[in-house]
Motif scaffolding. Structure first.
Motif, PDB file in Angstrom:
ATOM      1  N   HIS A 133      29.649 -38.972 -14.594  1.00 64.66           N
ATOM      2  CA  HIS A 133      30.432 -37.797 -14.985  1.00 64.66           C
ATOM      3  C   HIS A 133      29.795 -36.518 -14.432  1.00 64.66           C
ATOM      4  N   GLN A 136      31.085 -36.001 -10.971  1.00 53.21           N
ATOM      5  CA  GLN A 136      32.479 -35.547 -11.005  1.00 53.21           C
ATOM      6  C   GLN A 136      32.571 -34.059 -11.312  1.00 53.21           C
ATOM      7  N   GLN A 139      31.541 -31.999  -8.295  1.00 47.28           N
ATOM      8  CA  GLN A 139      32.605 -32.051  -7.295  1.00 47.28           C
ATOM      9  C   GLN A 139      33.778 -31.145  -7.646  1.00 47.28           C
ATOM     10  N   LYS A 141      35.992 -31.593 -10.176  1.00 48.56           N
ATOM     11  CA  LYS A 141      37.173 -32.315 -10.645  1.00 48.56           C
ATOM     12  C   LYS A 141      37.643 -31.852 -12.021  1.00 48.56           C
ATOM     13  N   PHE A 142      36.762 -31.193 -12.779  1.00 45.74           N
ATOM     14  CA  PHE A 142      37.143 -30.707 -14.106  1.00 45.74           C
ATOM     15  C   PHE A 142      37.112 -29.180 -14.185  1.00 45.74           C
ATOM     16  N   ASP A 143      37.035 -28.506 -13.023  1.00 47.92           N
ATOM     17  CA  ASP A 143      36.971 -27.045 -13.004  1.00 47.92           C
ATOM     18  C   ASP A 143      38.322 -26.432 -13.365  1.00 47.92           C
ATOM     19  N   ARG A 546      41.505 -33.237 -15.988  1.00 48.96           N
ATOM     20  CA  ARG A 546      40.986 -33.199 -14.620  1.00 48.96           C
ATOM     21  C   ARG A 546      41.923 -32.351 -13.783  1.00 48.96           C
ATOM     22  N   LYS A 548      41.445 -32.088 -10.291  1.00 49.83           N
ATOM     23  CA  LYS A 548      41.427 -32.596  -8.916  1.00 49.83           C
ATOM     24  C   LYS A 548      41.506 -34.104  -8.927  1.00 49.83           C
TER      25      LYS A 548
END
Length: 548
Positions: A133, A136, A139, A141-143, A546, A548
């Motif tokens: 996590h 992730q 990267q 993905k949770f921004d 998420r 992304k």
């Protein structure tokens, strides 16, 4: 541990270098006089002492004596302080109880190790189960673009890494192997692995208790979660005392280990590769101060933009070179790991046997990744997120990258090349020799790497020190500029003098930051564990989306 630079000798008041120093002191002293004295006792004390050196009776005597060096004089003043602090922060609890285990056991190392083990179990081995996590999150993905903050997860990570990935990876590994043998590497890796849980805990709290003003500027770190967090548990006075103590230690550490030591080592490395720099540490310091000043004037956003480019570049440059050497000597890698593992548990190892090797590894890892020190929580507090736990996940990658990956690669190169025995080398010289024995041009690359490491560490520690300074003296631009001016002045001092006692003092300040910080972490770890459980449930259910 420190490689000295040429010491500048003052000959007269007309010397241009001393003239510029007087201007810096005069301008800063003037700024201090314009401020309310009751709010600036600490800052006035610092520059009052410095101004006395330059303008006072003792300073005049120093100037008039041609053979006295600045570095020698400052060292003589700091040595008794260092000796006293060593008794406070590095006393041996086992010897105090009447036990002799064959090696000195500094209390600060015991404090960090026990804390790392506790948080690893307290968070149910988050350093293992949270790794995927963490990747992730980095990267993006949770921004969520609507989250409050100043920097992205990746920028917060690189800013914090820029303060840890650096000279510790080059010099500390070599020091550990020189003192404790190859086996110290194994314990550095274990310390890095355990430190991931400590980083998770402190950086989660850093975001949870941060302050965000009307303009979106963020202030966070141990100063805030110690005061706010402990107040919730009806311990406001303890929280305030611990927060103030932490802030003072952080300021002093930013001037020394986060500044002077970096400038000193950067000049020492470049001077060895560029002969035209020999004897010009002062002007090197002035140039570096200008570069650092350009970046830190813009605050955390400017710092993050620089570190997100420099850190990946210098890390890739260093790791790639190590991989090339390891690739050339791939047949020796298994035997190197076997030697490291066997030496880690060998009673015949250097420096007091098994316990000595273990302690050497843990101590050098603590210098390298700063897990438990609390500094990284200041950088991570500025992240754009409404989920404090998410930044804890990002932060746990730091000890892994810094210690488990980069330090291990450095150690393997040193062990495989065999430079740790019979060459009478230590610190960055040993690392340079080990790499240079396989790639002749590597010392030049290392000089560049050291400069970048030092530069990035200084701009990150300037932010840490500024936030601690602002906590004590307020968020005004006047106070911020005074701190930055002092910080830049110490770059010049560090690069032009041999200040071993001052640097030993600053290293003590960095490790001493762990005392107030970990006390707070123990008390607040229960709520971090509860927040973690809630966060993972929401991630699994999809409540945390998420993007992304």
């Amino acid at each position: 541990m420190y490689k000295g630079c040429d010491i500048y000798t003052i000959h007269s008041f007309e010397d241009p270098k001393f003239y510029y120093l007087k201007i810096i002191v005069f301008l800063t002293s003037y700024c201090l006089l314009k401020l309310k004295m009751k709010k600036n006792i600490f800052s006035t004390f610092i520059f009052g002492s410095f101004a006395n050196l330059v303008f006072g009776h003792e300073g005049k005597n120093l100037v008039e004596t041609e053979t006295i060096h600045i570095g020698d004089w400052v060292n003589s003043k700091f040595e008794p302080i260092v000796n006293f602090l060593a008794q406070v922060f590095f006393w041996d609890p086992f010897k105090a109880m009447g036990f002799d285990i064959g090696s000195d056991v500094p209390i600060i190392v015991v404090w960090l190790v026990i804390g790392a083990i506790y948080f690893t179990f307290r968070m149910n081995f988050i350093n293992i189960r949270g790794f995927k996590h963490s990747i992730q999150l980095v990267q993006g993905k949770f921004d969520n673009p609507e989250d409050k903050g100043e920097v992205s997860h990746f920028q917060a990570l690189t800013t914090a890494l820029s303060a840890t990935v650096g000279l510790g990876n080059i010099a500390s590994v070599a020091v550990a192997i020189t003192i404790g043998g190859p086996g110290a590497t194994f314990w550095m890796i274990i310390a890095g692995f355990l430190g991931m849980s400590t980083k998770f805990t402190e950086c989660t709290l850093g975001v949870k208790y941060r302050n965000i003003d009307e303009d979106g500027n963020v202030s966070g770190g141990p100063m805030y979660y110690l005061t706010k967090g402990l107040s919730k548990y009806r311990m406001p006075k303890l929280g305030k005392v611990l927060a103030v103590l932490f802030a003072i230690l952080a300021i002093l550490a930013s001037f020394g280990g986060g500044n002077m030591f970096q400038a000193n080592q950067a000049f020492a490395q470049l001077e060895g590769q560029m002969t035209f720099l020999e004897g010009h540490g002062f002007w090197f310091g002035v140039g570096m101060a200008i570069l650092v000043g350009v970046v830190i004037i813009g605050g955390i956003r400017s710092i993050a933009k620089v570190t997100e480019k420099i850190v990946p570049f210098m890390a890739v440059l260093y790791v790639l070179t190590a991989l090339i050497i390891l690739g050339i000597n791939y047949q020796h890698i298994p035997s190197a790991f076997l030697l490291i593992f066997d030496s880690a548990f060998s009673s015949e190892s250097m420096y007091g046997g098994f316990i000595g090797v273990l302690l050497t590894g843990f101590k050098r890892a603590s210098f390298s990744n700063e897990a438990g020190v609390g500094s990284a929580a200041i950088a991570h507090s500025a992240v754009k997120t409404n989920e404090p736990v998410s930044e804890g996940f990002v932060a746990l990658l730091e000890p892994f990258i810094d210690t488990v990956v980069i330090c291990t690669m450095t150690a393997l190169v040193i062990v495989i090349t065999g430079r740790y025995t019979g060459y009478d080398l230590e610190g960055s010289q040993l690392t340079s020799s080990a790499f240079g024995s396989a790639i002749s041009w590597f010392p030049s690359v290392l000089a560049l790497a050291v400069f970048l490491f030092a530069f990035s560490t200084m701009i990150s520690w300037s932010y840490y020190g500024l936030k601690a300074w602002s906590y004590l003296f307020g968020e005004s631009k006047k106070m911020a500029n005074i701190y930055k001016l002092i910080f830049l002045g110490f770059i010049v001092v560090g690069s032009s003098s041999t200040l071993s006692a001052v640097m030993d003092f600053s290293d003590m300040m960095i490790l001493a930051m762990a005392f107030p910080n970990i006390i707070g972490l123990y008390i607040l770890s229960k709520e971090v564990r509860i927040d973690l459980k809630d966060y993972l449930i929401r991630v699994k259910s999809g409540a945390i989306k998420r993007f992304k």
